[in-house]
Design a protein around this motif. Structure first.
Motif, PDB file in Angstrom:
ATOM      1  N   ALA A 126       0.809  -1.222   0.000  1.00 20.59           N
ATOM      2  CA  ALA A 126       0.000   0.000   0.000  1.00 20.59           C
ATOM      3  C   ALA A 126       0.843   1.273   0.000  1.00 20.59           C
ATOM      4  O   ALA A 126       0.316   2.364  -0.250  1.00 20.59           O
ATOM      5  N   ALA A 127       2.128   1.151   0.253  1.00 15.11           N
ATOM      6  CA  ALA A 127       2.974   2.322   0.487  1.00 15.11           C
ATOM      7  C   ALA A 127       3.046   3.313  -0.675  1.00 15.11           C
ATOM      8  O   ALA A 127       3.031   4.525  -0.441  1.00 15.11           O
ATOM      9  N   PRO A 128       3.135   2.880  -1.949  1.00 19.11           N
ATOM     10  CA  PRO A 128       3.246   3.865  -3.038  1.00 19.11           C
ATOM     11  C   PRO A 128       2.049   4.809  -3.128  1.00 19.11           C
ATOM     12  O   PRO A 128       2.231   6.035  -3.257  1.00 19.11           O
ATOM     13  N   VAL A 129       0.821   4.283  -3.050  1.00 20.06           N
ATOM     14  CA  VAL A 129      -0.339   5.175  -3.126  1.00 20.06           C
ATOM     15  C   VAL A 129      -0.527   5.923  -1.814  1.00 20.06           C
ATOM     16  O   VAL A 129      -0.999   7.065  -1.803  1.00 20.06           O
ATOM     17  N   ARG A 171      -6.452  -2.644   2.230  1.00 15.50           N
ATOM     18  CA  ARG A 171      -5.911  -3.130   0.949  1.00 15.50           C
ATOM     19  C   ARG A 171      -6.101  -2.094  -0.168  1.00 15.50           C
ATOM     20  O   ARG A 171      -6.497  -2.408  -1.293  1.00 15.50           O
ATOM     21  N   ILE A 172      -5.798  -0.854   0.162  1.00 21.03           N
ATOM     22  CA  ILE A 172      -5.876   0.221  -0.826  1.00 21.03           C
ATOM     23  C   ILE A 172      -4.547   0.295  -1.560  1.00 21.03           C
ATOM     24  O   ILE A 172      -3.520   0.681  -0.988  1.00 21.03           O
ATOM     25  N   ALA A 178      -7.387   5.042  -3.443  1.00 18.97           N
ATOM     26  CA  ALA A 178      -6.728   5.983  -2.543  1.00 18.97           C
ATOM     27  C   ALA A 178      -7.433   7.339  -2.549  1.00 18.97           C
ATOM     28  O   ALA A 178      -7.661   7.946  -1.493  1.00 18.97           O
ATOM     29  N   ILE A 179      -7.806   7.823  -3.723  1.00 20.95           N
ATOM     30  CA  ILE A 179      -8.491   9.115  -3.830  1.00 20.95           C
ATOM     31  C   ILE A 179      -9.851   9.054  -3.151  1.00 20.95           C
ATOM     32  O   ILE A 179     -10.225   9.957  -2.393  1.00 20.95           O
ATOM     33  N   ASP A 180     -10.597   7.975  -3.399  1.00 14.08           N
ATOM     34  CA  ASP A 180     -11.920   7.819  -2.771  1.00 14.08           C
ATOM     35  C   ASP A 180     -11.803   7.780  -1.257  1.00 14.08           C
ATOM     36  O   ASP A 180     -12.591   8.425  -0.542  1.00 14.08           O
ATOM     37  N   TYR A 181     -10.845   7.014  -0.758  1.00 15.08           N
ATOM     38  CA  TYR A 181     -10.689   6.873   0.687  1.00 15.08           C
ATOM     39  C   TYR A 181     -10.310   8.217   1.310  1.00 15.08           C
ATOM     40  O   TYR A 181     -10.894   8.633   2.321  1.00 15.08           O
ATOM     41  N   TYR A 182      -9.341   8.877   0.706  1.00 14.10           N
ATOM     42  CA  TYR A 182      -8.878  10.148   1.271  1.00 14.10           C
ATOM     43  C   TYR A 182     -10.002  11.185   1.265  1.00 14.10           C
ATOM     44  O   TYR A 182     -10.249  11.866   2.270  1.00 14.10           O
ATOM     45  N   ALA A 183     -10.694  11.303   0.132  1.00 18.19           N
ATOM     46  CA  ALA A 183     -11.752  12.315   0.014  1.00 18.19           C
ATOM     47  C   ALA A 183     -12.876  12.083   1.015  1.00 18.19           C
ATOM     48  O   ALA A 183     -13.444  13.037   1.561  1.00 18.19           O
ATOM     49  N   SER A 184     -13.188  10.823   1.279  1.00 21.71           N
ATOM     50  CA  SER A 184     -14.304  10.509   2.182  1.00 21.71           C
ATOM     51  C   SER A 184     -13.903  10.473   3.649  1.00 21.71           C
ATOM     52  O   SER A 184     -14.761  10.328   4.525  1.00 21.71           O
TER      53      SER A 184
END
Length: 311
Positions: A126-129, A171-172, A178-184
């Motif tokens: 998951a580290a790169p994203v 498991r992102i 990553a964008i969806d998780y961060y935004a929400s």
């Protein structure tokens, strides 16, 4: 090469397959090594003074499971311009004894070899994203404060470690996830930033929040900055590689995950295991050089100048 006088084995690591491998490597180096199985609980020193504890651990190593995340954000001390340092902790404390090293004074002296390094794969995947998301958080703080921040902002280090673990657990591993998780999860991120540095982080949520499109733009722009995992901030990676066998695991991760880049600095000459692998052009190794006089006088327990050049 570092050959410990004694190996302590913590109770939770006693039956791990990696522990058996490490002990076999130790016995191969020196069959008469003292192996001490520890009871449950924290490690207790057989000596009392701080100096004696330090010297005792310079001759010893503890096989243990790492309970903290294997990847952490590193905020450099002082008022300096910095990038986002990302540390891969596959070991803790250094076998060498360089007199000028900051590890001599401001870190706990216990020398750990981890028996559960295979668990690091989940967070490496998951580290790169997560790296791009953490940089996006830095961008968002700068945007909220309406100023460029050349130093890691207050609360970012602790919050980024929490965010990276969340990405690993969920498991992102793609940009869209990553964008969806961060935004929400902006309210959770804002709350953590405030909790982790109440005195300096005082941005109202309405000034912090942005829409998903803005997050996506920031994330995409930050994606160009490559993730570099530094594997030697708190230990000399190669100094105990003959015991811990960390190179094999790390290079498998490099081969498996194409966005993982690794940086290793060393004063050891034991490169035998790392050069068996193809670094895919993404592994940077720096063998530090010094005069023979400086090595002999100050860099105790490290390879000689000739050995380093040969390596």
């Amino acid at each position: 090469m570092f050959i410990p006088k004694r190996i302590y084995v913590k109770a939770e690591a006693r039956y791990d397959s990696k522990t058996r491998e490490i002990l076999a490597r130790v016995k191969k180096c020196n069959p008469v090594e003292s192996i001490i199985n520890l009871p449950k609980g924290n490690f207790k020193y057989p000596v009392t003074t701080s100096r004696d504890k330090f010297l005792h651990m310079k001759e010893s190593a503890i096989i243990s499971r790492r309970k903290s995340p294997f990847i952490t954000t590193f905020a450099s001390p002082g008022d300096i311009v910095e990038d986002l340092g990302t540390i891969l902790n596959l070991g803790w404390m250094c076998a060498a004894n360089c007199e000028f090293c900051y590890l001599q004074l401001n870190q706990t002296p216990e020398h750990y070899i981890y028996s559960n390094i295979a668990d690091a794969e989940k967070i490496i995947r998951a580290a790169p994203v997560a790296h791009a998301a953490i940089l996006t958080m830095w961008t968002q703080i700068s945007h909220s404060l309406k100023q460029r921040l050349f130093k890691i902002p207050a609360g970012l280090r602790e919050t980024s470690d929490d965010l990276r673990v969340k990405f690993a657990d969920a498991r992102i591993d793609t940009d869209s996830k990553a964008i969806d998780y961060y935004a929400s999860h902006q309210k959770w991120i804002h709350k953590l930033l405030h909790k982790n540095n109440v005195k300096e982080f005082d941005i109202p949520y309405e000034d912090f929040y942005v829409d998903r499109a803005t997050i996506k733009g920031w994330f995409t722009a930050n994606r160009k900055f490559k993730l570099i995992l530094t594997a030697s901030e708190f230990t000399d990676f190669f100094a105990i590689d003959h015991l811990a066998g960390k190179s094999d695991f790390l290079m498998k991760m490099v081969a498996k995950y194409s966005e993982v880049n690794v940086s290793i600095r060393t004063k050891s000459a034991y490169v035998d295991e790392i050069i068996k692998h193809d670094g895919k052009g993404r592994v940077h190794i720096a063998i530090n050089l010094n005069t023979e006089h400086a090595i002999d006088t100050f860099e105790h327990g490290t390879a000689s100048l000739d050995e380093r050049l040969a390596a």
